[in-house]
Each structure stands twice: as C-alpha cells, then as structure tokens.
Motif scaffolding. Structure first.
Motif, PDB file in Angstrom:
ATOM      1  N   LYS A  59       0.857  -1.181   0.000  1.00  0.00           N
ATOM      2  CA  LYS A  59       0.000   0.000   0.000  1.00  0.00           C
ATOM      3  C   LYS A  59       0.895   1.234   0.000  1.00  0.00           C
ATOM      4  O   LYS A  59       1.750   1.393   0.869  1.00  0.00           O
ATOM      5  N   SER A 100       2.102   4.786   0.742  1.00  0.00           N
ATOM      6  CA  SER A 100       1.772   5.629   1.886  1.00  0.00           C
ATOM      7  C   SER A 100       2.298   7.048   1.730  1.00  0.00           C
ATOM      8  O   SER A 100       2.595   7.704   2.695  1.00  0.00           O
ATOM      9  N   GLU A 147       6.218   3.045   0.562  1.00  0.00           N
ATOM     10  CA  GLU A 147       5.196   2.012   0.409  1.00  0.00           C
ATOM     11  C   GLU A 147       5.262   1.065   1.616  1.00  0.00           C
ATOM     12  O   GLU A 147       6.336   0.626   2.001  1.00  0.00           O
TER      13      GLU A 147
END
Lengths: 493, 187
Positions: free
Chosen positions: A287, A289, A319
C-alpha cells in the motif's frame, strides 16, 4: 456411459503419438517466417515522448519566430517613416519622474540639434534640463531616429495616455510621444520648454516606473531599445509618433524555480506476464503511503508567453509492505512417570513427545523508491501585474532509481526490492513520464514570485527486472509549491 | 550434467521464461516434452498423419509466438493444448465439417462389459476413434477427451449445442459398437 467416457479420457488424454523426424526443423523454419509482429514503433513510450517533445519545441520555436518577425517588421516600419535628422550628442542629463514615484535617472541624452532652432526642454520634475533643438522641416520623430542611431538616447517626459500607462509587471513599457505642440511645458512641475513655432517636439510622456525599477537606469537599456522598439502608432502626415512600446523586458529572462510537492502516487502493475495469484498477493501486501518531490528548475523565457524549463528533481515514494513470515517451532515434552509395581519395585516411564508448531509473524516493511528525474517542460504564460497563470506540459526522464525494501519474488517468497541485492526484483531503469500542470504565480516582491502548480505525471514505461515477468510504473498527482526568482540583467550596458 | 539433461530438468517456469526469451535450446526442450502428447491430439482430429504433422507444426509456432501472453492462469499444458486444438479446428473448418447423422442403429447406449476395456490398448482406441465420421469424431474428442461443454463446442464449431449432444451420443454408440465387434473378432 460415464465409465466409458472416463476410460477413454484416462487412456487418451496423455497418450503420446510418435513424432515424425524433422518436424522440429520444420517448426524452426516456420517460426522464423512467422515471427511475432513487433510492437509498432508509434506505440513505443519513448517514441511517443520524443514526438511530444518535438512537437512542443516546434510550437515554441514557431511562436518565437513569429513573435520576433512581427517585432522586426514593426521596427523597420518605424525607421522608414522617420525623417532623417541630423543629430548631435549632448551630454545633458535629465531627471525623470513618474506620477507616483520619484525615480530619478541620470540620462546622458542624445538630442537632435539643428542650427536654426534651439529648443530646450526641461524634462521631468526635477531640476535637470535637457536642451533640444529640432529642425523646423524635419520635426516629427527625432527621438526614434536618435534612439535608433545612437546607443544613448533621451526620451521625453510628459503626460502619458491612459491606455499606455505602465501597468504590467511584464514590463510592456511604453513611451508616449506627443508631438503636436511646438512649445509645451513638460511635466507638472516646471520646465522650461523652448518654443519653436514650426517645430514639433516629440515628448515622451512617461516611462514605466517599473521599468526603472527593474532596469535600474534608462541608459542601460538603450541597446534593447534599439533592437526592440515597436511603434504603436505612427502618423506620418503629422510626423507624429503617438506611442512606442518599449521592449518587454521579460522576454529572454531567466528564472530559477525552487519547489517541493506532496505527491499522491498510484502504482500500476503490468500483469501481462504475471499470474493472478501473484498480483493479488501484491495488491494485498502493498500500500503506497505517500511521497514527495523537491527540485530546482531553470526557466528561460522565449518570448512574452512561452518559456522552457528544465532542471533536476528528487522524488521519493514510500510504500508499506506487509507479509507473513512463516516459522516452525519444535517443542519436545518429556513426561516421566514413576510407579511402584506389585513387587514393590519402582518403575520409571519416560514419554517423549515432540510438537511442531507452525505459525507466522505479520511483518511490516517500508519500501522506499527514490528517483532522480530531469524535467523538460514547455510553458505558456499569461497574466497581469501581480498574478500570472501558465499551462505546462512536457516529459520527465527518470535517470536513476534506488530501491530499498522487500517484495515478493515469482514464487511469492520474500525478496529484496532492488536488483543491486541478490535475488532482487526491480532494477533501475531509465523511464519516461508525461507531465502536465498549471501554475499560478503571484508577485511577492522584487524579482520574486510565489507559485503553486498542481500537476499530474503519467508513467510511460515500466521499471522491472528483465528476467521477471511483470513490470510496474508510477503515476502521480501533486502540488508543486515554490518560489521563482528572476535572475537580474547584470550584463546590460 | 549434459545440456540435454539440464534441459530435461528445466522447470515449467524456466521453460516459459526461456521460450519467451527465444532461447532455441529451451524451445527445443519444450517441443520434446510436449510434442508426443500434442501429436496424439492432432492425430485424433486430422484426416491423416500428414495433416496431423501440419497441425502440430502450426500449433507449436503459435505457442512460441504467443507465449508472452500466457498469464499463468491455470495449467500451462492446458493452455498449449487449447492452442493446438484451435489449430486443429481451423484445419477442420477449412474442410467444411459435415455434421450429418449416420442412419441406422439404435439410439440406446450399448453396454460394454468392463473387462473389454482392459483388453484394448491406447493404439486400438486411437484407431477406433479415427474411424468415426468427422462430425462424430470431433465432438467426441472435444467433449470426452478435451472436456469442453456442448455449449462451448457449439460456439467453437458454429453449431447448436443440441447438435453437439446428438453427435456425441451417436459417436459414443458407434464407438461402443466397434468395440463389441472387436471383442467378437477376438473371441
């Protein structure tokens, strides 16, 4: 029926028939004939970027050429219609004031002079005066002539027509010249104006205040004047020049831009060669970030509107990567029991049991993608004194990438992100991105503008290990916030 | 270890990767590993061995040229087999496949004693299948051996699913008749 079908399938599905000799050679020959069609070059990301860049440069070049051509045409027209005047140079000085600000410029003036007439014009609000004489017959536009012929020129002061008042930060300066009176007081304060019945004195009403601020002294801009004068209106019959635009001094300017941007990045994984399980695992584990960009650009104005920008910027994307680290632990339990049998003997019994406990730890790693990029951006700018707006487009070349962190390899095992480490997945490649944005600039002081530039960046090519069957690219949305500094003209004399 | 043995031991992933990279040794290894199986597929669809060779040749060329499109979804062998079957169907469609019913005989399934199965070799079965009429044989191959549904067969061959069903029933019956005949001859 089903038994029969099953029997047939079991026997024939994997049945192997003898392969004729020489078939492989035929396949090789046929394969070479029918090689897969290569990707058309116009679909290649690098080619597309190059085309965009070429088109951008072509447009800018054409616009620049067109603008310069018009300027030259206007200037030459002015020259033609200006009567020749014999001139001599006077080292007079003139102080010139504007309506709002008393800015005094010392101007070694070059004035035309004729034998019969001696006209002295006092210029500006201060005490300095300039003597000028014009030929009765050749009244009209000696200023233009003198400006054109000599490197040091005086322009008159006076009332400036409203529409020509200095208004633009972009320095569309104007000199308005009224030449319909033979004798006139110039300026508000004073001035001795000589009188010549038949002569007309070209008077420069006002010179852009800002021009003096930026250009320091008028005399230092005469070379620009010579080259860039544009006649707004020239009435030949009256030998009157009503307005002359001074050159837009923002053209050819250089700027330095410092900026930083918080970025929202979107990772796009190319799944053409990856199995769905792999991409699903990646989607679950990774994900983004956040990220940021900082950079510095040099901007060069090609003309009043177009400019080119290039520089260097650093981009970082973070990430979060979560994965399961499987672990097995063995536990050996020894149970000892003692009991006494009927004979009174004590008997010990040891029972050894080994447990293997398998579990996983949920690990979190923060992957960092660092990129060094070269932006090449074309910009079209419009605006007023304080505010400017520009549309920007171009390409950004990622010339180097550095990766830190972990990811999955083909077998969904944990592997280093960068190929600089053993079994790494992503290698540093040169990638191109298309860039588009708009800038809002605000004048915050001498030579400084603050700007905000929302932009989007679209990755045109993947970064991946060639031996790995997938690739990924980043698309970004960001907001560049920064300062633009205009590099002063130090070389103007 | 010899290169032949090394190639023989290549994993499926290594084979795919090597073939995508156009490595001739890996391509040869892939061919050697699967040519026999796919030849039998082609033989079941083809009119004769010559046509089967052409089918196999084109099938492998297609496999090599389209390997980069393999998405690792499902079995690699199944993916290749589908390509080969499609090539076979292309050849068959050029011949304008007739799906005609063969008159005569009962529509009821014939019961074949299980012991008879054991007495038939794969070669016997291949021969029996090759003797089926084109339409019967194709539908039988697609449904029973390749596992396509009648709806899929209908789409692939441009026929109704019901036609495919009836062709299958008749193919099965004809094949069972042939097996019983073989049994009688053997007895």
């Amino acid at each position: 029926m089903k038994e029969f079908d099953k029997y047939i399938k079991d026997n024939l599905y994997n049945y192997e028939s003898p392969v004729p000799e020489g078939l492989w050679d035929r396949i090789v020959a046929d394969k070479d004939k029918k090689k897969p069609t290569p990707i058309p070059f116009w679909k290649n990301g690098y080619f597309q970027s190059a085309i965009i860049a070429v088109i951008a440069f072509a447009i800018l070049g054409a616009a620049n050429w067109y603008t310069n051509r018009n300027t030259n045409t206007s200037a030459s027209t002015t020259q033609k219609e200006t009567p020749l005047v014999k001139t001599t140079s006077l080292d007079n000085t003139a102080s010139i004031s504007t309506k709002n600000t008393n800015v005094t410029a010392t101007i070694p003036a070059t004035l035309t002079k004729q034998e019969e007439n001696k006209t002295v014009a006092s210029l500006g609000f201060s005490a300095a005066t300039t003597k000028k004489s014009y030929d009765k017959k050749n009244v009209g536009s000696p200023i233009d002539q003198s400006i054109a012929k000599f490197s040091k020129t005086l322009v008159h002061t006076g009332n400036i027509p409203t529409e020509l008042a200095p208004s633009s930060k972009t320095e569309s300066n104007a000199i308005a010249i009224n030449s319909t009176v033979a004798e006139k007081h110039i300026g508000n304060n004073n001035s001795e104006t000589s009188n010549t019945d038949n002569s007309q004195i070209n008077q420069v009403n006002e010179i852009d205040n800002h021009y003096f601020e930026r250009g320091s002294i008028l005399t230092k801009t005469t070379s620009l004047l010579t080259n860039k004068l544009v006649s707004k209106t020239l009435t030949d019959s009256k030998k009157t020049i009503t307005a002359i635009h001074l050159p837009n001094t923002s053209a050819k300017n250089w700027f330095v831009e410092l900026y930083a941007s918080p970025d929202y990045d979107i990772k796009k994984v190319n799944t053409s060669g990856a199995n769905s399980l792999y991409t699903q695992a990646l989607d679950t584990a990774q994900k983004l970030s956040g990220g940021f960009t900082v950079g510095v650009r040099i901007s060069k104005n090609l003309n009043n509107h177009f400019s080119l920008k290039s520089g260097i910027q650093f981009k970082e994307i973070t990430e979060r990567f979560r994965y399961k680290q499987f672990e097995s632990k063995s536990l050996t339990v020894v149970t000892e029991r003692s009991y006494v049998n009927n004979d009174g003997a004590t008997i010990s019994n040891k029972d050894t049991t080994t447990y293997v406990q398998t579990g996983y730890r949920l690990m979190t790693s923060f992957n960092i993608y660092k990129q060094i990029e070269i932006p090449v951006i074309a910009s079209y700018q419009i605006g007023s004194n304080k505010w400017h707006f520009s549309a920007n487009g171009g390409i950004i070349a990622n010339i180097a990438s550095f990766y830190e962190g972990k990811t999955f390899d083909n077998s969904l095992n944990i592997a280093p992100l960068s190929t600089t480490q053993q079994n790494g997945v992503l290698k540093s490649t040169v990638n191109l991105s298309a860039y588009a944005g708009v800038s809002f600039l605000y004048d915050i002081g001498k030579n400084f503008d603050a700007f905000a530039e929302p932009y989007c960046k679209y990755g045109l090519s993947n970064s991946s290990n060639a031996s790995f069957s997938f690739g990924q690219r980043f698309n970004s949305i960001g907001l560049n916030l920064g300062i633009r500094y205009k590099i002063p003209h130090t070389s103007i004399k | 270890m010899s290169i032949v043995k090394q190639l023989y031991l290549l994993s499926e992933h290594e084979l795919i990767k090597g073939c995508i990279e156009q490595n001739p040794h890996t391509q040869r290894a892939l061919f050697e590993r699967y040519a026999g199986k796919f030849m039998s597929v082609c033989v079941r669809y083809a009119l004769d061995t010559m046509e089967a060779e052409d089918m196999l040749q084109e099938g492998f060329v297609r496999i090599f040229n389209n390997l980069h499109q393999f998405k690792h979804e499902g079995s690699f062998e199944g993916w290749m087999r589908r390509i080969v079957v499609n090539v076979c169907l292309k050849y068959i469609q050029k011949r304008k496949l007739p799906f005609k019913d063969i008159e005569g005989g009962s529509t009821q399934d014939i019961q074949v004693a299980p012991y008879i199965y054991g007495s038939l070799s794969e070669d016997d079965l291949m021969k029996l299948i090759s003797q089926l009429p084109d339409g019967y044989r194709i539908v039988f191959n697609l449904n029973v051996i390749e596992g396509y549904s009648h709806e899929e067969i209908g789409v692939m061959l441009g026929i109704e699913a019901s036609t495919s069903r009836s062709q299958l029933v008749k193919a099965r019956r004809m094949l069972q008749n042939q097996i019983i005949k073989l049994e009688k001859i053997a007895v």
